[in-house]
Design a protein around this motif. Sequence first.
Motif, PDB file in Angstrom:
ATOM      1  N   GLU A   6      23.689 -34.894 -77.564  1.00 50.45           N
ATOM      2  CA  GLU A   6      22.673 -34.271 -76.726  1.00 50.45           C
ATOM      3  C   GLU A   6      22.984 -34.452 -75.246  1.00 50.45           C
ATOM      4  OE1 GLU A   6      20.171 -36.338 -80.080  1.00 50.45           O
ATOM      5  OE2 GLU A   6      21.858 -36.847 -78.781  1.00 50.45           O
ATOM      6  N   LEU A  20      17.476 -28.843 -72.807  1.00 49.38           N
ATOM      7  CA  LEU A  20      18.307 -29.778 -73.562  1.00 49.38           C
ATOM      8  C   LEU A  20      19.360 -29.008 -74.343  1.00 49.38           C
ATOM      9  CD1 LEU A  20      15.571 -32.157 -75.055  1.00 49.38           C
ATOM     10  CD2 LEU A  20      16.711 -32.275 -72.820  1.00 49.38           C
ATOM     11  N   CYS A  22      22.560 -29.477 -77.391  1.00 45.30           N
ATOM     12  CA  CYS A  22      23.125 -30.293 -78.460  1.00 45.30           C
ATOM     13  C   CYS A  22      24.436 -29.650 -78.887  1.00 45.30           C
ATOM     14  CB  CYS A  22      22.153 -30.374 -79.636  1.00 45.30           C
ATOM     15  SG  CYS A  22      22.807 -31.221 -81.089  1.00 45.30           S
ATOM     16  N   TRP A  36      15.148 -30.241 -83.327  1.00 46.42           N
ATOM     17  CA  TRP A  36      14.856 -31.196 -82.273  1.00 46.42           C
ATOM     18  C   TRP A  36      13.626 -32.001 -82.674  1.00 46.42           C
ATOM     19  CZ3 TRP A  36      17.872 -32.330 -78.192  1.00 46.42           C
ATOM     20  CH2 TRP A  36      18.846 -31.406 -77.812  1.00 46.42           C
ATOM     21  N   SER A  80      20.132 -25.291 -78.150  1.00 46.46           N
ATOM     22  CA  SER A  80      19.429 -25.638 -76.925  1.00 46.46           C
ATOM     23  C   SER A  80      17.921 -25.641 -77.145  1.00 46.46           C
ATOM     24  CB  SER A  80      19.770 -24.635 -75.822  1.00 46.46           C
ATOM     25  OG  SER A  80      21.145 -24.682 -75.505  1.00 46.46           O
ATOM     26  N   TYR A  95      15.727 -36.059 -79.834  1.00 49.84           N
ATOM     27  CA  TYR A  95      16.877 -36.174 -80.725  1.00 49.84           C
ATOM     28  C   TYR A  95      17.236 -34.815 -81.313  1.00 49.84           C
ATOM     29  CZ  TYR A  95      15.861 -41.187 -80.704  1.00 49.84           C
ATOM     30  OH  TYR A  95      15.629 -42.486 -80.340  1.00 49.84           O
ATOM     31  N   CYS A  96      18.502 -34.542 -81.361  1.00 45.61           N
ATOM     32  CA  CYS A  96      19.023 -33.392 -82.089  1.00 45.61           C
ATOM     33  C   CYS A  96      19.321 -33.836 -83.517  1.00 45.61           C
ATOM     34  CB  CYS A  96      20.289 -32.897 -81.403  1.00 45.61           C
ATOM     35  SG  CYS A  96      21.067 -31.466 -82.182  1.00 45.61           S
ATOM     36  N   THR A 116      18.190 -38.289 -76.025  1.00 47.17           N
ATOM     37  CA  THR A 116      18.208 -38.150 -74.575  1.00 47.17           C
ATOM     38  C   THR A 116      16.778 -38.279 -74.059  1.00 47.17           C
ATOM     39  OG1 THR A 116      18.942 -36.747 -72.720  1.00 47.17           O
ATOM     40  CG2 THR A 116      18.045 -35.610 -74.633  1.00 47.17           C
TER      41      THR A 116
END
Length: 122
Positions: A6, A20, A22, A36, A80, A95-96, A116
């Motif tokens: 991420e 964000l 990933c 996510w 994303s 978190y991805c 992240t």
Amino acid sequence: QVQLVESGGGLVQAGGSLRLSCAASGRALSIYVMGWFRQAPGMEREFVASITWSFGTTNYADSVKGRFTISRDNAKSTVSLQMNSLNPEDTAVYYCAARPGGSSWYGSNGYWGQGTQVTVSS
């Protein structure tokens, strides 16, 4: 096996936006559902949004509908999360995750990134 990395977290004021990303690598990514999740201090990890690699079918938590948008770039193997109208309640580690279709996010075939931090100030 799938690796997820991420990026894009940070500090933003309420009402602002963050994106964000990933980056995914591994075999047969097309069979996976990408998602996510987020976890705030003292809280359980919660689902935010998901998308399928193959058809781009999306799903959102009620708390983020209309504000967050998940997308994928098959050519770059990235997923994303565009987050708009952020509020302090969105503060969390994001978190991805990836799982094969029909399986559990938390099963033996699920994969997670390192997370992240997203912080929204009031």
